[in-house]
Design an enzyme around this catalytic site. Structure first.
Site, PDB file in Angstrom:
ATOM      1  N   HIS A   1      42.671  18.812   5.931  1.00 52.92           N
ATOM      2  CA  HIS A   1      43.698  19.262   4.985  1.00 52.92           C
ATOM      3  C   HIS A   1      43.155  20.452   4.199  1.00 52.92           C
ATOM      4  O   HIS A   1      41.999  20.426   3.755  1.00 52.92           O
ATOM      5  CB  HIS A   1      44.044  18.121   4.026  1.00 52.92           C
ATOM      6  CG  HIS A   1      44.912  18.532   2.875  1.00 52.92           C
ATOM      7  ND1 HIS A   1      46.270  18.677   3.000  1.00 52.92           N
ATOM      8  CD2 HIS A   1      44.612  18.847   1.577  1.00 52.92           C
ATOM      9  CE1 HIS A   1      46.777  19.039   1.835  1.00 52.92           C
ATOM     10  NE2 HIS A   1      45.785  19.149   0.956  1.00 52.92           N
TER      11      HIS A   1
ATOM     12  N   GLY B   1      61.746  32.843  30.754  1.00 50.39           N
ATOM     13  CA  GLY B   1      60.560  32.021  30.895  1.00 50.39           C
ATOM     14  C   GLY B   1      59.477  32.539  29.977  1.00 50.39           C
ATOM     15  O   GLY B   1      59.702  33.423  29.137  1.00 50.39           O
TER      16      GLY B   1
ATOM     17  N   ILE C   1      56.892  34.519  30.416  1.00 49.22           N
ATOM     18  CA  ILE C   1      56.582  35.947  30.487  1.00 49.22           C
ATOM     19  C   ILE C   1      57.655  36.774  29.800  1.00 49.22           C
ATOM     20  O   ILE C   1      57.368  37.660  28.994  1.00 49.22           O
ATOM     21  CB  ILE C   1      56.406  36.387  31.959  1.00 49.22           C
ATOM     22  CG1 ILE C   1      55.199  35.691  32.584  1.00 49.22           C
ATOM     23  CG2 ILE C   1      56.240  37.898  32.048  1.00 49.22           C
ATOM     24  CD1 ILE C   1      55.032  35.962  34.068  1.00 49.22           C
TER      25      ILE C   1
ATOM     26  N   GLY D   1      39.100  39.656  39.311  1.00 41.78           N
ATOM     27  CA  GLY D   1      39.777  39.183  38.106  1.00 41.78           C
ATOM     28  C   GLY D   1      41.267  39.028  38.307  1.00 41.78           C
ATOM     29  O   GLY D   1      41.920  38.274  37.595  1.00 41.78           O
TER      30      GLY D   1
ATOM     31  N   GLU E   1      38.000  40.656  48.273  1.00 44.81           N
ATOM     32  CA  GLU E   1      39.039  41.065  47.322  1.00 44.81           C
ATOM     33  C   GLU E   1      39.415  42.524  47.605  1.00 44.81           C
ATOM     34  O   GLU E   1      38.555  43.399  47.601  1.00 44.81           O
ATOM     35  CB  GLU E   1      38.536  40.920  45.883  1.00 44.81           C
ATOM     36  CG  GLU E   1      39.416  41.546  44.832  1.00 44.81           C
ATOM     37  CD  GLU E   1      40.865  41.062  44.878  1.00 44.81           C
ATOM     38  OE1 GLU E   1      41.769  41.908  45.017  1.00 44.81           O
ATOM     39  OE2 GLU E   1      41.084  39.834  44.779  1.00 44.81           O
TER      40      GLU E   1
ATOM     41  N   ASP F   1      48.173  30.715  42.601  1.00 49.75           N
ATOM     42  CA  ASP F   1      49.609  30.941  42.711  1.00 49.75           C
ATOM     43  C   ASP F   1      50.172  30.731  44.105  1.00 49.75           C
ATOM     44  O   ASP F   1      51.399  30.758  44.279  1.00 49.75           O
ATOM     45  CB  ASP F   1      49.949  32.357  42.245  1.00 49.75           C
ATOM     46  CG  ASP F   1      49.763  32.538  40.748  1.00 49.75           C
ATOM     47  OD1 ASP F   1      49.413  31.550  40.073  1.00 49.75           O
ATOM     48  OD2 ASP F   1      49.963  33.659  40.246  1.00 49.75           O
TER      49      ASP F   1
ATOM     50  N   THR G   1      45.445  39.514  38.802  1.00 47.60           N
ATOM     51  CA  THR G   1      46.559  39.836  37.913  1.00 47.60           C
ATOM     52  C   THR G   1      46.281  39.408  36.486  1.00 47.60           C
ATOM     53  O   THR G   1      46.550  40.144  35.536  1.00 47.60           O
ATOM     54  CB  THR G   1      47.849  39.160  38.412  1.00 47.60           C
ATOM     55  OG1 THR G   1      48.211  39.750  39.669  1.00 47.60           O
ATOM     56  CG2 THR G   1      48.992  39.354  37.433  1.00 47.60           C
ATOM     57  N   CYS G   2      45.746  38.217  36.291  1.00 46.37           N
ATOM     58  CA  CYS G   2      45.525  37.702  34.943  1.00 46.37           C
ATOM     59  C   CYS G   2      44.679  38.664  34.113  1.00 46.37           C
ATOM     60  O   CYS G   2      45.032  38.997  32.982  1.00 46.37           O
ATOM     61  CB  CYS G   2      44.851  36.336  35.009  1.00 46.37           C
ATOM     62  SG  CYS G   2      44.451  35.648  33.385  1.00 46.37           S
TER      63      CYS G   2
END
Length: 486
Positions: free
Chosen positions: A463, A196, A198, A56, A51, A328, A58-59
């Site tokens: 309820h 959208g 975002i 972690g 990495e 992604d 972008t999220c």
């Protein structure tokens, strides 16, 4: 995300006796990447994760977590207004301490980051903090060192905001969804490009914080991938809050100046409108990141949209055996959602461990927009269902949330809509209103298990709750209407 002892899979265990090799090499430490790594390590595989930024992705650092923290603060501000206007509680918001608000947000992000880092370390995942690139179908270069993957390589390099030609974000006047939360202070006016999830969330957030907001979407409705009734009710709710919603509208020009941005848009009716705002927020989608990955070195390419498409969707494996994709980088039907990435990571890790997992059922993955009002859905829209099953083979039932007592208490409107095959299973569930993000999990199971309305109608909803409306809709579809006219 506290570290915990993970069960090992003894048949797959292999000690990391060669520092230049690993069973699985993961490129990218976002939700898809680190979930793959954790699951593979729990199954006894030796895992190396590369990495170049923060674990972690972008999220955790720029998207899901910090934005939802800010939206929670926005709910508190909205709650004070409701207390004053509906309930006679004489309270006002004197000001928003931006430094204190962002410090709380950043603390939440930091704790989650520490949890992910500790969890990976506890699981035995070797983390290389460096950019990585492919050198062949089984070789990765990271930080100047070559590593060999015994079983496979997982590509999980994520995405970045898509930009419009001629717009150059500066982090202050023109911002993207990645940096909007970290721009200085609260603007008095915002133009949000993109309707959208975002864009809608950021429009909602800024309005709660007192900004004048204009929300522009090129399609004929907000959330164009959702059910039309969801789009209609969402737009109505946002307009009621004072957000100017312009659909079928395109940006023609934008120029920054000393105090903000002057934008020119063309509306659906062909009118040219000039908008002067303090900040322009670009939220027109995201695009996959493959920079420096050198896909060609492994015999891979991208599709015309820039995605790395799998040859085998069940295994999320590319045309090169042993190279898998999550998150992604995947084209539709993958959803570009963090929780979908988690599911993809589990499938790939278990595939590499030889377990033969069930593929991701994208139709049963919930979609949520955390605006006010919220939207949440799973499965097919009414339009999709009628096109797929036939116009006469689909039944639909809807109910406003204000038809149940708890909906009246909230006083924010909203509805439940269920789409089902005539005489068959539930195909889709669509919710609009307060807290519906916490209500959709039930419907995920209903759609995922292909339950029929009568199956759901056998079960009792508490309820008074908003979920009663869900139960009532299924009761009516099952021919057992109670409070709703069948």
């Amino acid at each position: 995300m506290e570290p915990r002892t993970a069960p090992r899979h003894p048949a797959q265990a292999q000690a990391p006796d060669d520092p230049g090799a690993a069973d699985v090499i993961v490129i990218g430490g976002g939700t898809g990447g680190y979930s793959t790594a954790l699951r593979a390590a729990a199954l006894g595989l030796d895992v190396l994760l590369a990495e170049r930024d923060l674990l972690g992705g972008t999220c955790l650092h720029r998207g899901c977590i910090p934005s939802k923290a800010m939206l929670h603060a926005a709910e508190l501000v909205d709650g004070i207004a409701e207390a004053r206007e509906r309930w006679g509680v004489k309270a006002t918001v004197d000001s928003v301490d931006w430094a204190a608000l962002t410090a709380t947000r950043d603390g939440i992000v930091a704790r989650n980051h520490q949890g992910v880092t500790a969890h990976l370390a506890h699981a035995g995942v070797r983390v290389v903090h460096a950019s990585a690139s492919l050198r062949g179908p089984r070789t990765v270069s990271a930080g100047g060192t070559a590593y060999t993957a015994r079983r496979g390589i997982v590509l999980a390099t994520g995405s970045r905001p898509r930009l419009l030609p001629g717009l150059s974000p500066d982090g202050r006047r023109v911002v993207t969804s990645d940096d909007a939360l970290f721009a200085p202070g609260l603007p008095e006016s915002v133009l949000v490009l993109g309707g959208g999830a975002i864009g809608v969330e950021y429009a909602s957030l800024h309005r709660s914080m007192g900004a004048r907001v204009v929300l522009v979407e090129a399609a004929d409705r907000l959330l164009p991938l959702e059910d039309r009734e969801v789009s209609r009710q969402l737009a109505r709710g946002l307009k009621k809050r004072g957000i100017e919603v312009l659909t079928g509208t395109r940006l023609e020009d934008a120029a920054t100046h000393a105090t903000g941005v002057r934008a020119t848009v063309r509306t659906a009716r062909g009118q040219v409108v000039e908008l002067d705002v303090e900040r322009l927020l670009v939220a027109v989608g995201r695009e996959p990141v493959t920079d420096g990955l050198d896909l060609a070195a492994a015999g891979l390419g991208r599709d015309p949209r820039g995605y790395v498409a799998p040859a085998d969707w069940d295994r999320l494996e590319t045309s090169v055996s042993g190279i898998h994709v999550v998150g992604d980088l995947l084209p539709p039907p993958s959803l570009g959602l963090a929780h979908a990435s988690f599911a993809e990571g589990l499938v790939v890790a278990e595939t590499l461990a030889g377990l033969g997992p069930a593929p991701v059922d994208y139709a049963a993955v919930p979609r949520v927009t955390y605006s006010s009002p919220q939207t949440a859905s799973v499965g097919l829209t009414e339009e999709q269902a009628r096109a797929e099953r036939g116009p006469d083979q689909v039944v639909v039932n809807s109910m406003p949330l204000t038809a149940v007592a708890k909906g009246m208490v909230h006083g924010l409107g909203g509805s439940v809509k269920v789409v089902a095959e005539r005489g068959g299973p539930v195909l889709g569930v669509h919710l609009v209103g307060p807290n519906v993000s916490e209500m959709i999990a039930e419907s995920q199971l209903v759609v995922g298990w292909e339950a029929e309305p009568s199956d759901v109608a056998r079960h009792v909803h508490p309820h008074p709750t908003l979920s009663e409306a869900v139960g009532e809709v299924f009761l009516t579809l099952a021919g057992r209407a109670l409070h709703q006219v069948g």
